[in-house]
Design a protein around this motif. Sequence first.
Motif, PDB file in Angstrom:
ATOM      1  N   GLU A 133     -10.861  14.354  -6.492  1.00 21.82           N
ATOM      2  CA  GLU A 133     -10.113  12.639  -7.435  1.00 21.82           C
ATOM      3  C   GLU A 133      -9.770  13.319  -7.530  1.00 21.82           C
ATOM      4  O   GLU A 133      -9.354  14.532  -8.782  1.00 21.82           O
ATOM      5  CB  GLU A 133     -11.631  12.818  -7.916  1.00 21.82           C
ATOM      6  N   ARG A 151      -7.955   8.287  -6.935  1.00 23.82           N
ATOM      7  CA  ARG A 151      -7.929   8.788  -5.190  1.00 23.82           C
ATOM      8  C   ARG A 151      -8.615   9.727  -5.145  1.00 23.82           C
ATOM      9  O   ARG A 151      -8.635  10.698  -5.255  1.00 23.82           O
ATOM     10  CB  ARG A 151      -6.737   8.741  -4.703  1.00 23.82           C
ATOM     11  N   THR A 152      -9.842   9.646  -3.666  1.00 20.99           N
ATOM     12  CA  THR A 152     -10.621  10.758  -3.283  1.00 20.99           C
ATOM     13  C   THR A 152     -10.450  10.445  -2.251  1.00 20.99           C
ATOM     14  O   THR A 152     -10.619   9.541  -1.524  1.00 20.99           O
ATOM     15  CB  THR A 152     -12.055  10.699  -3.866  1.00 20.99           C
ATOM     16  N   TYR A 153     -10.037  11.542  -0.891  1.00 23.25           N
ATOM     17  CA  TYR A 153      -9.875  11.554   0.024  1.00 23.25           C
ATOM     18  C   TYR A 153     -10.926  12.072   0.832  1.00 23.25           C
ATOM     19  O   TYR A 153     -11.226  13.204   0.726  1.00 23.25           O
ATOM     20  CB  TYR A 153      -8.296  12.260   0.615  1.00 23.25           C
ATOM     21  N   ASP A 158      -0.358  11.489   3.012  1.00 23.34           N
ATOM     22  CA  ASP A 158      -0.382  10.377   2.006  1.00 23.34           C
ATOM     23  C   ASP A 158       0.965  11.070   1.204  1.00 23.34           C
ATOM     24  O   ASP A 158       2.379  10.285   0.350  1.00 23.34           O
ATOM     25  CB  ASP A 158      -1.415   9.749   1.233  1.00 23.34           C
ATOM     26  N   THR A 211       0.504  -1.165  -0.112  1.00 23.71           N
ATOM     27  CA  THR A 211      -0.083   0.190   0.458  1.00 23.71           C
ATOM     28  C   THR A 211       0.645   1.359   0.318  1.00 23.71           C
ATOM     29  O   THR A 211       0.619   2.048  -0.650  1.00 23.71           O
ATOM     30  CB  THR A 211      -0.921  -0.514   1.275  1.00 23.71           C
ATOM     31  N   ASN A 236      -6.989   4.438 -12.008  1.00 22.37           N
ATOM     32  CA  ASN A 236      -7.797   4.065 -10.533  1.00 22.37           C
ATOM     33  C   ASN A 236      -7.370   5.618  -9.715  1.00 22.37           C
ATOM     34  O   ASN A 236      -6.262   5.315  -9.252  1.00 22.37           O
ATOM     35  CB  ASN A 236      -7.003   2.992  -9.617  1.00 22.37           C
ATOM     36  N   THR A 270       1.689   4.489  -3.053  1.00 21.37           N
ATOM     37  CA  THR A 270       1.209   5.523  -2.500  1.00 21.37           C
ATOM     38  C   THR A 270       2.261   6.261  -2.553  1.00 21.37           C
ATOM     39  O   THR A 270       2.250   7.372  -3.826  1.00 21.37           O
ATOM     40  CB  THR A 270       0.627   5.454  -0.849  1.00 21.37           C
ATOM     41  N   PHE A 292       1.816   6.214  -6.925  1.00 14.94           N
ATOM     42  CA  PHE A 292       0.619   7.491  -7.126  1.00 14.94           C
ATOM     43  C   PHE A 292       1.076   8.582  -7.230  1.00 14.94           C
ATOM     44  O   PHE A 292       0.590   9.693  -8.249  1.00 14.94           O
ATOM     45  CB  PHE A 292      -0.726   7.410  -6.145  1.00 14.94           C
ATOM     46  N   ARG A 304      -5.786  12.445  -9.951  1.00 16.72           N
ATOM     47  CA  ARG A 304      -5.782  11.913 -10.945  1.00 16.72           C
ATOM     48  C   ARG A 304      -4.139  11.422 -10.822  1.00 16.72           C
ATOM     49  O   ARG A 304      -3.222  12.126 -11.009  1.00 16.72           O
ATOM     50  CB  ARG A 304      -6.422  12.033 -12.093  1.00 16.72           C
TER      51      ARG A 304
END
Length: 414
Positions: free
Chosen positions: A356, A367-369, A378, A233, A365, A237, A240, A358
């Motif tokens: 969101e 990511r939305t926090y 992160d 994970t 995929n 991150t 990403f 990107r």
Amino acid sequence: MMLTRRSVTVGSAALATSAVVLGPEALAAPRRLRRTSAESGQTVLDWERIAFRTLYTDTPVTPIPVGVPILGFVSNAMHHAAQRSAHLGSSSESAAVAQAAHDVLVHYYPAFASKLDADLVTTFGVIGAGHERTKGARIGADAGRDMVESRRGDGYLDTTIHYGKTAGAGVWTPNPPNTDMLAAWLGSVRPLYVEPVPVSGPFSLGSSAWAADYEEALLYGGGGATPTQRSQTQTDTAVFFDSNSATMVGDALVRYLESHPIGILGTARLFAMIHGAMTDALINCWMLKRDVGFWRPFQAISGAYDDTNGATTPQPGWTPLRTMPNYSDYVSGHGCLTGPAVQVIRRTLGETAQLELRSVNFPNNPRTYARLTDLEFDAFHARIWGGFHFRKAMTDAYDIAHRTADAVMAAFGE
């Protein structure tokens, strides 16, 4: 080593000196005018996208930090244009912001004038012909010209400035075959709103704090055959967030505001504060990268030079997870871009504004926090897990980021 969400918090008691807002020689933040506008903020969002495209898609060789001041110039020109148009009345704010953005982009990227001209024609076609559009375009042209004139002699692209630190323990050296850092001049560019804020600098190589940062980078930042305690994970991150930090949050905000509109004046103001804060924080960051020139983890851990600290153990052949850019560790450029944007959004739209994000590395995929603090956690740790930075470079970068953002917002009357 246990990593918690509290680890991102900056201990700023010793670093509490406030940022200094620049005087009349800088581009002044316009006062909040009483005039309102019923126009949508979509034209601002469209031209933010056009700016992103011009800097980083049409010109893929533009290094990420080099394009950031242009985002600041474009966004602030749009804000001035929108404010002036609304104040004068009988004018199209949309035409004003489009013309202002167009003219600033054409000044800095003349090779794309034809494409930008076509973008302007498209915007004007949506607005429709009439006196308001004509007046707005004239106001926007004035705002664009004022921005360009205000930046004359500001040091942007001044290639007479270089990195010149001598190799040794604690000193970053350029990535071969380079003999200079990327854009050393960026640390001497005249800020838009806020003078650089002071921070305490890297830990002493003989200190226990340095040894702790060294150990964390060693255990969590390695790549290839290098052993690591990083989880999958954490690896995901790190990968990403190894994306374009100049546009990642801004792109997410553009899409957020399309479904949560705040009007053209609020939209222009928000991006002007974000990109103004990002520009000034990055200038601060680059000054430190050039003048402090602290080594990156791969240089320290591989043992090229002895740090004389008995609590650190060199690991010859140690490599980071991700490819290193050609500039030093201290402070993090990623933090000096992500931090200001998030702080302005937090104070304007709230902690729970769900953006969101990107990444070019995970195109399918996003990511939305749930909270912006989680996003920052992160983004902060991604640079440690990717092998880019020691923790001190991240902590001080976010300190600069938040204090700069707060000072820029104060200049805007927020």
